[in-house]
Write a protein that holds these residues in place. Structure first.
Motif, PDB file in Angstrom:
ATOM      1  N   PHE A  59      55.551  18.797  11.371  1.00  0.00           N
ATOM      2  CA  PHE A  59      53.937  19.305  11.600  1.00  0.00           C
ATOM      3  C   PHE A  59      53.659  19.738  10.282  1.00  0.00           C
ATOM      4  CE2 PHE A  59      56.098  19.611  15.896  1.00  0.00           C
ATOM      5  CZ  PHE A  59      55.162  19.198  16.756  1.00  0.00           C
ATOM      6  N   LYS A  60      52.261  19.791  10.335  1.00  0.00           N
ATOM      7  CA  LYS A  60      51.627  20.314   9.274  1.00  0.00           C
ATOM      8  C   LYS A  60      50.239  21.000   9.707  1.00  0.00           C
ATOM      9  CE  LYS A  60      48.890  15.949   8.230  1.00  0.00           C
ATOM     10  NZ  LYS A  60      48.303  14.827   7.106  1.00  0.00           N
ATOM     11  N   ARG A  61      49.571  21.711   8.875  1.00  0.00           N
ATOM     12  CA  ARG A  61      48.401  22.500   9.360  1.00  0.00           C
ATOM     13  C   ARG A  61      47.366  21.540   9.342  1.00  0.00           C
ATOM     14  NH1 ARG A  61      51.414  27.119   7.939  1.00  0.00           N
ATOM     15  NH2 ARG A  61      51.000  28.689   9.464  1.00  0.00           N
ATOM     16  N   VAL A  62      46.591  21.877  10.369  1.00  0.00           N
ATOM     17  CA  VAL A  62      45.144  21.110  10.429  1.00  0.00           C
ATOM     18  C   VAL A  62      44.350  21.681   9.473  1.00  0.00           C
ATOM     19  CG1 VAL A  62      43.459  20.530  12.398  1.00  0.00           C
ATOM     20  CG2 VAL A  62      45.569  20.921  13.143  1.00  0.00           C
ATOM     21  N   ASP A  63      43.372  20.907   8.839  1.00  0.00           N
ATOM     22  CA  ASP A  63      42.516  21.314   7.768  1.00  0.00           C
ATOM     23  C   ASP A  63      41.187  21.602   8.683  1.00  0.00           C
ATOM     24  OD1 ASP A  63      44.029  20.543   5.715  1.00  0.00           O
ATOM     25  OD2 ASP A  63      43.189  18.643   5.700  1.00  0.00           O
ATOM     26  N   TYR A  64      40.739  22.973   8.331  1.00  0.00           N
ATOM     27  CA  TYR A  64      39.475  23.554   8.514  1.00  0.00           C
ATOM     28  C   TYR A  64      38.755  23.831   7.259  1.00  0.00           C
ATOM     29  CZ  TYR A  64      41.076  23.503  13.403  1.00  0.00           C
ATOM     30  OH  TYR A  64      41.310  23.338  14.746  1.00  0.00           O
ATOM     31  N   PRO A  65      37.469  23.649   7.399  1.00  0.00           N
ATOM     32  CA  PRO A  65      36.525  24.092   6.155  1.00  0.00           C
ATOM     33  C   PRO A  65      36.824  25.587   6.012  1.00  0.00           C
ATOM     34  CG  PRO A  65      35.352  23.129   7.814  1.00  0.00           C
ATOM     35  CD  PRO A  65      36.441  23.310   8.584  1.00  0.00           C
ATOM     36  N   TYR A  69      35.082  29.608  10.924  1.00  0.00           N
ATOM     37  CA  TYR A  69      35.975  30.769  11.566  1.00  0.00           C
ATOM     38  C   TYR A  69      37.321  30.513  11.687  1.00  0.00           C
ATOM     39  CZ  TYR A  69      36.552  34.056  15.852  1.00  0.00           C
ATOM     40  OH  TYR A  69      36.853  34.865  16.588  1.00  0.00           O
ATOM     41  N   GLN A  70      37.817  29.212  11.665  1.00  0.00           N
ATOM     42  CA  GLN A  70      39.045  28.800  11.905  1.00  0.00           C
ATOM     43  C   GLN A  70      39.854  29.351  10.649  1.00  0.00           C
ATOM     44  OE1 GLN A  70      36.535  26.841  12.479  1.00  0.00           O
ATOM     45  NE2 GLN A  70      36.713  26.728  14.797  1.00  0.00           N
ATOM     46  N   ASP A  71      39.350  29.092   9.399  1.00  0.00           N
ATOM     47  CA  ASP A  71      39.825  29.593   8.504  1.00  0.00           C
ATOM     48  C   ASP A  71      40.167  31.062   8.288  1.00  0.00           C
ATOM     49  OD1 ASP A  71      40.504  29.101   5.474  1.00  0.00           O
ATOM     50  OD2 ASP A  71      38.853  30.020   5.041  1.00  0.00           O
ATOM     51  N   TYR A  72      39.044  31.642   8.753  1.00  0.00           N
ATOM     52  CA  TYR A  72      38.976  33.183   8.665  1.00  0.00           C
ATOM     53  C   TYR A  72      40.205  33.745   9.604  1.00  0.00           C
ATOM     54  CZ  TYR A  72      37.007  37.696   9.949  1.00  0.00           C
ATOM     55  OH  TYR A  72      36.772  39.086  10.234  1.00  0.00           O
ATOM     56  N   THR A 130      29.747  36.882   7.331  1.00  0.00           N
ATOM     57  CA  THR A 130      29.328  35.743   6.972  1.00  0.00           C
ATOM     58  C   THR A 130      27.777  35.589   7.271  1.00  0.00           C
ATOM     59  OG1 THR A 130      30.037  34.810   9.221  1.00  0.00           O
ATOM     60  CG2 THR A 130      31.585  34.581   7.341  1.00  0.00           C
ATOM     61  N   ASN A 131      27.301  36.743   7.409  1.00  0.00           N
ATOM     62  CA  ASN A 131      25.725  36.717   7.637  1.00  0.00           C
ATOM     63  C   ASN A 131      25.074  35.918   8.592  1.00  0.00           C
ATOM     64  OD1 ASN A 131      23.280  37.945   6.624  1.00  0.00           O
ATOM     65  ND2 ASN A 131      22.874  36.241   5.327  1.00  0.00           N
ATOM     66  N   LYS A 132      25.760  36.044   9.834  1.00  0.00           N
ATOM     67  CA  LYS A 132      25.513  35.305  10.897  1.00  0.00           C
ATOM     68  C   LYS A 132      25.317  36.410  12.106  1.00  0.00           C
ATOM     69  CE  LYS A 132      28.001  31.532   9.685  1.00  0.00           C
ATOM     70  NZ  LYS A 132      29.252  30.349  10.047  1.00  0.00           N
TER      71      LYS A 132
END
Length: 290
Positions: A59-65, A69-72, A130-132
């Motif tokens: 397995f490998k980690r799924v890429d997120y930007p 939120y996923q990266d956070y 994240t200023n949201k």
């Protein structure tokens, strides 16, 4: 010989009692005791979710930007490996064998930050950082929406049973301290049931992603959040999960006590019984913050 038979009968009786009180299969209960060991997937010296837990073989980690939120969530800070789950009153939680990490997030002494509240806080802090901030808002269990934007302007709810009205009774205050007062209000009037009713379900396992939640709405209910995701060449995903609890306690990354071969990763399916640490999900749904 009689003593041996008596011991066997006592052991069987105890297992039957456990089965009656906890609807998990007895085999799983016995395995839970024997599998509460540290997985080879764990890096004890690492201090984030992603660096603490290795991807399983194949397995490998799924890429997120970056910045998402996923990266956070997958890079959320963890306390040192041997840290214990602490209750809101600073007592040590009675069972310490079901986690692989403690998230570096405080447990308020007021006892309000329970299972759903902990995930609400994490989501809200991400939006704040994240200023949201204008996206911060949740439904009360009554169904009435309460936003941070209105709270910061001085609007407060007047609650009478299931009837809720909002009026401006305070001066405007956009400070971080006032933000946490807002969250205390949300913790008081929102929870697993409000999130269960508010959020649209995710109906296919292939659509699951980091940040999604498994919810059993109720009083009490329970909720966990998907904290990381890996995938293999067959597009099969595994996930890490973290949870708060009731009473309020340290948010923690849970072990998979049902499958030690991949723990703490979980192979999540739709419409199945999903045991998670000290809770079993029945009639639950997956959902995502808006």
């Amino acid at each position: 010989m009689r003593k041996i038979i008596l011991v066997i009968l006592i052991f069987i009786t105890l297992l039957l009692l456990v089965y009656k009180l906890n609807p998990k299969p007895v085999k799983q209960f016995v395995n839970k005791l024997s599998k509460s060991v540290t997985s080879s997937n764990i890096n004890k010296d690492s201090l984030t979710v992603a660096s603490r837990v290795n991807s399983p073989k194949g397995f490998k980690r799924v890429d997120y930007p970056i910045g998402s939120y996923q990266d956070y969530l997958r890079n959320y800070a963890l306390k040192p490996y041997d840290s214990k789950i602490i209750n809101y009153d600073n007592s040590v939680y009675y069972w310490q064998k079901g986690h692989e990490g403690i998230l570096d997030i405080s447990v308020p002494k007021n006892g309000l930050q329970q299972c759903a509240d902990a995930l609400i806080r994490i989501r809200s802090e991400y939006l704040w950082e994240t200023n949201k901030k204008d996206q911060i808002g949740f439904n009360f269990t009554s169904g009435h929406y309460c936003s941070w934007s209105d709270y910061a302007k001085g609007f407060r709810p007047k609650i009478n049973g299931n009837k809720v009205t909002f009026s401006k009774t305070e001066t405007a205050n956009k400070s971080k301290a006032n933000f946490y007062k807002y969250l205390n209000l949300i913790y008081t009037y929102s929870g697993t049931l409000s999130l269960f009713n508010e959020l649209e379900p995710i109906t296919k396992a292939d659509d699951l992603q980091i940040g999604d939640m498994l919810i059993l709405g109720g009083i009490p209910g329970h909720i966990v959040m998907l904290a990381d995701q890996v995938v293999n060449d067959k597009d099969e995903s595994l996930f890490l999960l973290f949870q708060g609890n009731t009473p309020a306690q340290s948010v923690h990354l849970v072990k998979n006590l049902e499958d030690a071969s991949i723990s703490p990763w979980y192979n999540l399916k739709m419409d199945t019984v999903i045991p998670v640490s000290n809770f079993t999900f029945y009639n639950s749904k997956f959902a995502r913050f808006k």
